[in-house]
Design a protein around this motif. Sequence first.
Motif, PDB file in Angstrom:
ATOM      1  N   LEU A 164       0.822  -0.678  -0.383  1.00  0.00           N
ATOM      2  CA  LEU A 164       0.214  -0.018  -0.713  1.00  0.00           C
ATOM      3  C   LEU A 164       0.611   0.678  -0.211  1.00  0.00           C
ATOM      4  O   LEU A 164       2.109   1.269   0.436  1.00  0.00           O
ATOM      5  CB  LEU A 164      -0.873  -0.181   0.672  1.00  0.00           C
ATOM      6  N   ASP A 165       0.669   2.240  -0.770  1.00  0.00           N
ATOM      7  CA  ASP A 165       1.058   3.868  -0.950  1.00  0.00           C
ATOM      8  C   ASP A 165      -0.195   4.985   0.091  1.00  0.00           C
ATOM      9  O   ASP A 165      -1.164   4.399   0.125  1.00  0.00           O
ATOM     10  CB  ASP A 165       1.712   3.913  -1.361  1.00  0.00           C
ATOM     11  N   SER A 166      -0.255   5.746  -0.895  1.00  0.00           N
ATOM     12  CA  SER A 166      -1.100   7.023   0.101  1.00  0.00           C
ATOM     13  C   SER A 166      -2.333   6.826  -1.786  1.00  0.00           C
ATOM     14  O   SER A 166      -3.424   7.502  -0.879  1.00  0.00           O
ATOM     15  CB  SER A 166      -0.784   8.320  -0.502  1.00  0.00           C
ATOM     16  N   LYS A 167      -2.486   6.006  -2.246  1.00  0.00           N
ATOM     17  CA  LYS A 167      -3.414   5.767  -3.294  1.00  0.00           C
ATOM     18  C   LYS A 167      -3.178   4.526  -3.306  1.00  0.00           C
ATOM     19  O   LYS A 167      -5.055   4.404  -3.927  1.00  0.00           O
ATOM     20  CB  LYS A 167      -2.694   6.579  -5.021  1.00  0.00           C
ATOM     21  N   ASP A 168      -3.003   3.755  -3.461  1.00  0.00           N
ATOM     22  CA  ASP A 168      -2.886   1.785  -4.009  1.00  0.00           C
ATOM     23  C   ASP A 168      -2.939   1.147  -2.736  1.00  0.00           C
ATOM     24  O   ASP A 168      -1.464   1.160  -2.248  1.00  0.00           O
ATOM     25  CB  ASP A 168      -2.927   1.792  -5.597  1.00  0.00           C
ATOM     26  N   ILE A 169      -3.522  -0.273  -2.938  1.00  0.00           N
ATOM     27  CA  ILE A 169      -3.971  -1.306  -2.157  1.00  0.00           C
ATOM     28  C   ILE A 169      -2.946  -1.874  -3.861  1.00  0.00           C
ATOM     29  O   ILE A 169      -3.723  -2.165  -4.516  1.00  0.00           O
ATOM     30  CB  ILE A 169      -4.519  -1.750  -1.435  1.00  0.00           C
ATOM     31  N   GLY A 170      -2.444  -3.415  -3.190  1.00  0.00           N
ATOM     32  CA  GLY A 170      -2.176  -3.816  -4.491  1.00  0.00           C
ATOM     33  C   GLY A 170      -1.708  -5.917  -3.781  1.00  0.00           C
ATOM     34  O   GLY A 170      -1.171  -5.555  -2.546  1.00  0.00           O
ATOM     35  N   TYR A 171      -2.149  -6.452  -4.287  1.00  0.00           N
ATOM     36  CA  TYR A 171      -1.388  -7.753  -3.682  1.00  0.00           C
ATOM     37  C   TYR A 171      -0.558  -8.807  -5.359  1.00  0.00           C
ATOM     38  O   TYR A 171      -1.232  -8.713  -6.316  1.00  0.00           O
ATOM     39  CB  TYR A 171      -2.857  -8.662  -3.958  1.00  0.00           C
ATOM     40  N   PHE A 172      -0.034  -9.506  -4.596  1.00  0.00           N
ATOM     41  CA  PHE A 172       0.416 -10.528  -5.479  1.00  0.00           C
ATOM     42  C   PHE A 172       0.866 -11.574  -5.684  1.00  0.00           C
ATOM     43  O   PHE A 172       1.696 -11.542  -4.435  1.00  0.00           O
ATOM     44  CB  PHE A 172       1.943  -9.851  -6.919  1.00  0.00           C
ATOM     45  N   MET A 173       1.010 -13.104  -5.794  1.00  0.00           N
ATOM     46  CA  MET A 173       1.381 -14.339  -5.108  1.00  0.00           C
ATOM     47  C   MET A 173       3.120 -14.406  -5.855  1.00  0.00           C
ATOM     48  O   MET A 173       2.700 -14.652  -6.774  1.00  0.00           O
ATOM     49  CB  MET A 173       0.474 -15.432  -5.126  1.00  0.00           C
ATOM     50  N   SER A 174       4.103 -14.037  -5.137  1.00  0.00           N
ATOM     51  CA  SER A 174       5.121 -14.676  -5.178  1.00  0.00           C
ATOM     52  C   SER A 174       5.392 -16.345  -5.529  1.00  0.00           C
ATOM     53  O   SER A 174       5.242 -16.590  -5.379  1.00  0.00           O
ATOM     54  CB  SER A 174       6.370 -14.526  -5.130  1.00  0.00           C
ATOM     55  N   GLY A 175       6.488 -16.768  -6.504  1.00  0.00           N
ATOM     56  CA  GLY A 175       6.677 -17.881  -6.327  1.00  0.00           C
ATOM     57  C   GLY A 175       6.687 -18.827  -8.284  1.00  0.00           C
ATOM     58  O   GLY A 175       6.272 -18.170  -8.798  1.00  0.00           O
TER      59      GLY A 175
ATOM     60  N   VAL B 293       0.137   0.847   8.771  1.00  0.00           N
ATOM     61  CA  VAL B 293       0.485   2.144   8.521  1.00  0.00           C
ATOM     62  C   VAL B 293      -1.376   3.591   7.729  1.00  0.00           C
ATOM     63  O   VAL B 293      -1.552   2.537   7.432  1.00  0.00           O
ATOM     64  CB  VAL B 293       0.590   1.400   6.578  1.00  0.00           C
ATOM     65  N   THR B 294      -0.868   4.075   7.892  1.00  0.00           N
ATOM     66  CA  THR B 294      -2.118   5.294   7.956  1.00  0.00           C
ATOM     67  C   THR B 294      -1.204   6.227   6.424  1.00  0.00           C
ATOM     68  O   THR B 294      -0.562   7.451   6.935  1.00  0.00           O
ATOM     69  CB  THR B 294      -2.309   6.307   8.607  1.00  0.00           C
ATOM     70  N   LEU B 295      -1.004   5.718   5.439  1.00  0.00           N
ATOM     71  CA  LEU B 295      -0.033   6.713   4.364  1.00  0.00           C
ATOM     72  C   LEU B 295      -0.621   7.834   3.782  1.00  0.00           C
ATOM     73  O   LEU B 295      -2.151   7.884   3.455  1.00  0.00           O
ATOM     74  CB  LEU B 295       0.919   6.239   3.080  1.00  0.00           C
ATOM     75  N   THR B 296      -0.359   9.244   4.049  1.00  0.00           N
ATOM     76  CA  THR B 296      -1.403  10.117   3.354  1.00  0.00           C
ATOM     77  C   THR B 296      -0.890  10.873   2.429  1.00  0.00           C
ATOM     78  O   THR B 296      -1.806  11.640   1.686  1.00  0.00           O
ATOM     79  CB  THR B 296      -2.013  10.838   4.507  1.00  0.00           C
ATOM     80  N   LYS B 297       0.927  10.876   2.045  1.00  0.00           N
ATOM     81  CA  LYS B 297       1.240  11.753   0.989  1.00  0.00           C
ATOM     82  C   LYS B 297       2.202  10.520   0.237  1.00  0.00           C
ATOM     83  O   LYS B 297       2.626   9.993   0.571  1.00  0.00           O
ATOM     84  CB  LYS B 297       1.448  12.595   1.395  1.00  0.00           C
ATOM     85  N   ARG B 298       2.384  10.869  -1.370  1.00  0.00           N
ATOM     86  CA  ARG B 298       3.751  10.677  -2.144  1.00  0.00           C
ATOM     87  C   ARG B 298       4.434  11.254  -1.840  1.00  0.00           C
ATOM     88  O   ARG B 298       4.380  12.876  -2.534  1.00  0.00           O
ATOM     89  CB  ARG B 298       2.816  10.165  -3.337  1.00  0.00           C
ATOM     90  N   LEU B 299       5.715  11.025  -2.022  1.00  0.00           N
ATOM     91  CA  LEU B 299       7.106  11.698  -1.686  1.00  0.00           C
ATOM     92  C   LEU B 299       7.404  11.945  -2.915  1.00  0.00           C
ATOM     93  O   LEU B 299       7.357  10.480  -4.475  1.00  0.00           O
ATOM     94  CB  LEU B 299       8.538  11.265  -0.776  1.00  0.00           C
ATOM     95  N   PRO B 300       8.358  13.071  -3.666  1.00  0.00           N
ATOM     96  CA  PRO B 300       8.467  13.181  -4.868  1.00  0.00           C
ATOM     97  C   PRO B 300       9.537  12.222  -5.161  1.00  0.00           C
ATOM     98  O   PRO B 300      10.755  12.182  -4.035  1.00  0.00           O
ATOM     99  CB  PRO B 300       9.240  14.997  -5.158  1.00  0.00           C
TER     100      PRO B 300
END
Length: 892
Positions: A564-575, A884-891
């Motif tokens: 997760l970041d300030s805009k998106d959540i994601g999931y991926f199964m590796s292997g 995690v409670t992100l609210t911004k993205r760094l340049p």
Amino acid sequence: MIKRIWVSCVGAVTVALLALPIGAMAAAPQPYGTNDAGGFLNVLPPGEAGVDNIVQFTNFTATGAFPNHWIDQQPLYENLVYASPKLTNAQVPDYFKDATFGVPAGQIESTISPRPGVTIIRDSAYGVPHIYGDTRGDTIFGAGYAGAADRLFLMDILRHTGRADLSTFVGGSNISMDEDQWRAAPYTEVDLQRQIDDAPKVYGAEGAQAVADLNEYVAGINAYITQANLNPTLKPAEYTLLGKPTIEPWKATDVIATASLIGGIFGKGGGRELDSALTMQKIVDRFGGRAGRRAWAGFRSKNDPEAPTTVSRRFPYETEGAFSRRGLALPDRGSVTDVPISANPAVRSQAGASGIGASLRKALAGPGHASNWELVSARESRTGHPIGVLGPQVGYYNPQILMEEDLHGPGIDAEGAAFPGANLFVLLGHGRDYAWSATTATADNVDTFAEVLCRDAVHYVYRGKCLPMEPLSKTNTWIPNALDQTPPGSETMTVYRTVHGIVYARGKVRGRNVAFARSRSTYFHEADSVLGFSRLNDPSFTTGVKRFKAAVSKINFLFNWSYLDSKDIGYFMSGSMPQRAGGTSPDFPVLGTGRFDWKGFNPKTFLADFLPNAKHPQAVNPPYLVSWNNKQAPGWAAADDQYAYSSVHRSQMISDRVRRGTRGRRKMTIAQLVRAMEEPATTDLRGYRVLPVLLRAIGRPPRGLVPTVRTLRAWTQTGAHRRDLNRDGTYDDNAAVTLMDAWWPRLVTAEFQPRLGSGAFNALSGMTFGLGDHTGGAPHAPAFFDGWWGYVSKDLRALYGRHRPRGAFSRIYCGKGSRRACRRSLLATLKAATKVTPAQLYGFGKCAANPQASCFDQNRPIEATGIPTGAFPFQNRPTFQQVVTLTKRLPR
């Protein structure tokens, strides 16, 4: 005994505190919060410190005082259970510590420079190492040095366990762990070095960089060892107890051995095709051919349509039928025998199995507490940004088998947890403005091949040739020491390796002699995953959810990765997921003659044409994501060592709460999400999901059982918890908990064994790690991962429900299909449960004098030190955890 030895050691050793050199050209630390978006909290009990010297040990034995930072995170972790029911946003930081990059002003406890270009600062709050390097190599060198400073003896245990010679290192009671590791990953020194040498050949510049990183990391470990061999205040006390005057330096191959241990435990699945075949045959013997196969498929439940999944999109995998005939190698009945690993099987019984290796083996071998993560998307969050509670569960150890580190240098900006002995990078944690974590993905990357023998017992047919098996032998010797009084002894372990893997059983297939060997997709490639972790730690690479997936796709171990970041959540199964030969069974052994190999399999490199990344389970920005080692996606078949993802799974205890918190116009807060994790941590899955079905089946009980049923009904209506909120030493719902523990094994046996027969019933119990009953024997915590709760629910709903359950069994088992007989059986077993005493359930080992569930369930750390922390109240929750409670993205 230990105390006397330590006191004598103190009298014999003059302790001189030697200050570490602070180089004139040490790396400049960054101010607190530099390149950190904020919003990161975490906890990792019991504490960061994990190396005790003689003075600290002696002080502990005399006064009970722990070394600084030894146990200071334990109260944060433990006490969340008492706050959880009413936890507020403002209270969350009371149970998770600040995980921002760097150290706040005025909170520096120590600063050292183990070599020019490297600075390690520890904060006074929790003693976490914050490592700064002028170069990439400097940073990784610092990680090695700090890892040794915090976990050196545990690192030594892990490298010797990975090398299958723990008994030689700490004593003969650890034979069982050595044997298990030699069966799973019997690498010679040449084998281990091969993984290092092949990295640049296989992965080019990234592989070459990985080797350079590895060498810097080992140099950092050895820099600490050099100082510890000269300075008693830096040397772990356990080495003196073991009679080891010097600590052996590390080699790069030690890291590979450690990685093979960790990855081989947490990052694989499958390999029980032979056991599955034998279980199927027991059921066929009971019901006949076609009927038996249908009955077996019901219990196998590899694609139960009712199974909860992390994502809703279908990802088909292992689509061939279990009884696909091409290359099928079902064993002839009565022909299978296990392959002994030692010529002297009496050695194990003579040595016993009481050492740390035995405890480690027990903790890692079977199902237990496990990782979970839960993410809520921006549109479902009260803040308008994603929120997450995420963490791995690797068991409870003292010192913890994970350590924390904060790494900063060219190409590296990350804070979080890593396994000591493999902590070149943060493995689970956060970068500048994103966070990630993992749960073990119990998917299927291990298969069994039946090698057709030729000439004799150690030659086999492969691609038209009669090839010799490769014998791999290792001899361990041990003598008594202060930690392990096992009498002197030795053992030679021998296994045989084919082109597919290690032989573990022998038998016949259609009258021909065969050897059964396991093939694992990560074999000879445990170190390859470092490429993915390097990318996760690199802020110039991981710039968003798409690049996150590109990073973890380089990890060949099987994990469910969250982001997760300030805009998106994601999931991926590796292997590295094998693509099996067309028309072959994914459930049973297949012939190893070469015609039925994995697609693209190369026996020289142990590589194959693995499943493309696009076909792995994954998702970006659904309303929420939850993983608690549950089924990944519809169509993604359960591995044969998982055996059943059924209609009841502990992940539902989290997902139900998250779903309620995001239903309609509702938006979740971070406190709600923490509670959605913590409330299930003390919930009995049987009481939460199965007991309501059982009570409906029972209906109106006879007068004598009315109070009993009332007790159980009240428990399930209030959440079915196993917790002690008033801290009086007894569970709040102790009577109901005790009843359920006594009733469960009796009702399951009475429901299924009469129709299955004892042979099939026992075989199925072996495939599912028992019935889901944790009582009796040595006290241990319930995990609610693997058990018969889904079987019970589906069977009873088929008999008493208005609608036939999706994926119903081929027959009804309870009462052999009679409602009256089934109800009579349930009532009889419930009545029998009321007569079971707490002593019969819980009065064993450390609970003999306190036979009750609250004692039996406690989380008991594996003690790998002379300074024990002891047991603490039950929570089924990740070991390391981030909020995690992100609210911004760094340049960038």
